[in-house]
Design an enzyme around this catalytic site. Sequence first.
Site, PDB file in Angstrom:
ATOM      1  N   ARG A  71       0.823  -1.207   0.000  1.00  0.00           N
ATOM      2  CA  ARG A  71       0.000   0.000   0.000  1.00  0.00           C
ATOM      3  C   ARG A  71       0.860   1.263   0.000  1.00  0.00           C
ATOM      4  NH1 ARG A  71      -4.694   1.092   4.392  1.00  0.00           N
ATOM      5  NH2 ARG A  71      -3.020   1.447   5.897  1.00  0.00           N
TER       6      ARG A  71
ATOM      7  N   ARG B 158       3.054   4.563   4.509  1.00  0.00           N
ATOM      8  CA  ARG B 158       2.766   4.945   5.898  1.00  0.00           C
ATOM      9  C   ARG B 158       3.752   4.262   6.825  1.00  0.00           C
ATOM     10  NH1 ARG B 158      -3.624   4.287   7.076  1.00  0.00           N
ATOM     11  NH2 ARG B 158      -2.788   3.520   9.041  1.00  0.00           N
TER      12      ARG B 158
HETATM   13  P1  AMP Z   1      -6.295   3.698  10.617  1.00  0.00           P
HETATM   14  O1  AMP Z   1      -5.910   4.770   9.669  1.00  0.00           O
HETATM   15  O2  AMP Z   1      -7.787   3.633  10.849  1.00  0.00           O
HETATM   16  O3  AMP Z   1      -5.704   2.361  10.246  1.00  0.00           O
HETATM   17  O4  AMP Z   1      -5.649   4.090  12.046  1.00  0.00           O
HETATM   18  C1  AMP Z   1      -4.253   4.213  12.200  1.00  0.00           C
HETATM   19  C2  AMP Z   1      -3.881   4.196  13.669  1.00  0.00           C
HETATM   20  O5  AMP Z   1      -4.511   5.280  14.371  1.00  0.00           O
HETATM   21  C3  AMP Z   1      -4.305   2.951  14.427  1.00  0.00           C
HETATM   22  O6  AMP Z   1      -3.374   1.875  14.287  1.00  0.00           O
HETATM   23  C4  AMP Z   1      -4.350   3.474  15.882  1.00  0.00           C
HETATM   24  O7  AMP Z   1      -3.043   3.607  16.414  1.00  0.00           O
HETATM   25  C5  AMP Z   1      -4.915   4.882  15.686  1.00  0.00           C
HETATM   26  N1  AMP Z   1      -6.401   4.910  15.741  1.00  0.00           N
HETATM   27  C6  AMP Z   1      -7.263   5.196  14.734  1.00  0.00           C
HETATM   28  N2  AMP Z   1      -8.549   5.149  15.137  1.00  0.00           N
HETATM   29  C7  AMP Z   1      -8.503   4.797  16.447  1.00  0.00           C
HETATM   30  C8  AMP Z   1      -9.500   4.555  17.449  1.00  0.00           C
HETATM   31  N3  AMP Z   1     -10.820   4.648  17.169  1.00  0.00           N
HETATM   32  N4  AMP Z   1      -9.076   4.227  18.698  1.00  0.00           N
HETATM   33  C9  AMP Z   1      -7.767   4.134  19.004  1.00  0.00           C
HETATM   34  N5  AMP Z   1      -6.771   4.320  18.118  1.00  0.00           N
HETATM   35  C10 AMP Z   1      -7.126   4.654  16.841  1.00  0.00           C
END
Ligand code: AMP
Length: 218
Positions: free
Chosen positions: A129, A162
Amino acid sequence: MPVGLVLIGPPGAGKSTLTGALLDRFHLARIATGERLRAEIAAGSALGRAAARHVERGELVADGLIDRLLRTSLDEIPADTGFLLDGYPRNVHQADVLDVVLRDTGRALTAALSLELPDGEVVRRLGGRRECRGAGAPWVLQVDDAAAVARCRAAGGTLVQRDDDRPAVIRQRLAVYRAETAPLLDRYRAAGLLRAVDATGPPAEVEARAFAALSPAQ
Ligand code: AMP
């Protein structure tokens, strides 16, 4: 009652990609907690500084910080506008908070869309990705998709991986998903809100399955 969707699925299942199609179709406001956290980290805000270590390691950010982020994000959306939550809730506590916040603001969930993808495919997709940055809003592509890579470069964008898409962090994020987030599926199934969607295959196919799962006949 406006549409209220939560999108649940392992990292790399295509939540953000599907989000674009859902927003267009249902005219929803989107709240993507991961994306907001990355923006806060890039800006060096107090929230960003508190969250950075957890995001880098693939752990969940502390519930207290995320609860506030959810409330302020929902407050920004007019009451008569539908919403889509991408990346929230991620554990039982967050699902409880969401229920309370929605009730307090006179809203409700209308469906929980679960994107289903085997672990092997998660690891393969996240490893390949990239984000196309520097050419309008960032968008996600696979590095082996030559046409998408060419489109990004032609628009003057660059491909960026990322930090949390590295193999060790991918494994951690997947473990967190299975342990903390996947149990929410039972909760939404019991509430009659769960719509499971096979997330394998190209985005257009996943999108068609998602629309079918959300159609009123289901
Ligand atoms: P994502 O882009 O949704 O994959 O989120 C990337 C990272 O942000 C995750 O691995 C967590 O470290 C943090 N994160 C995103 N959303 C949440 C949430 N609702 N609760 C806790 N950590 C979050």
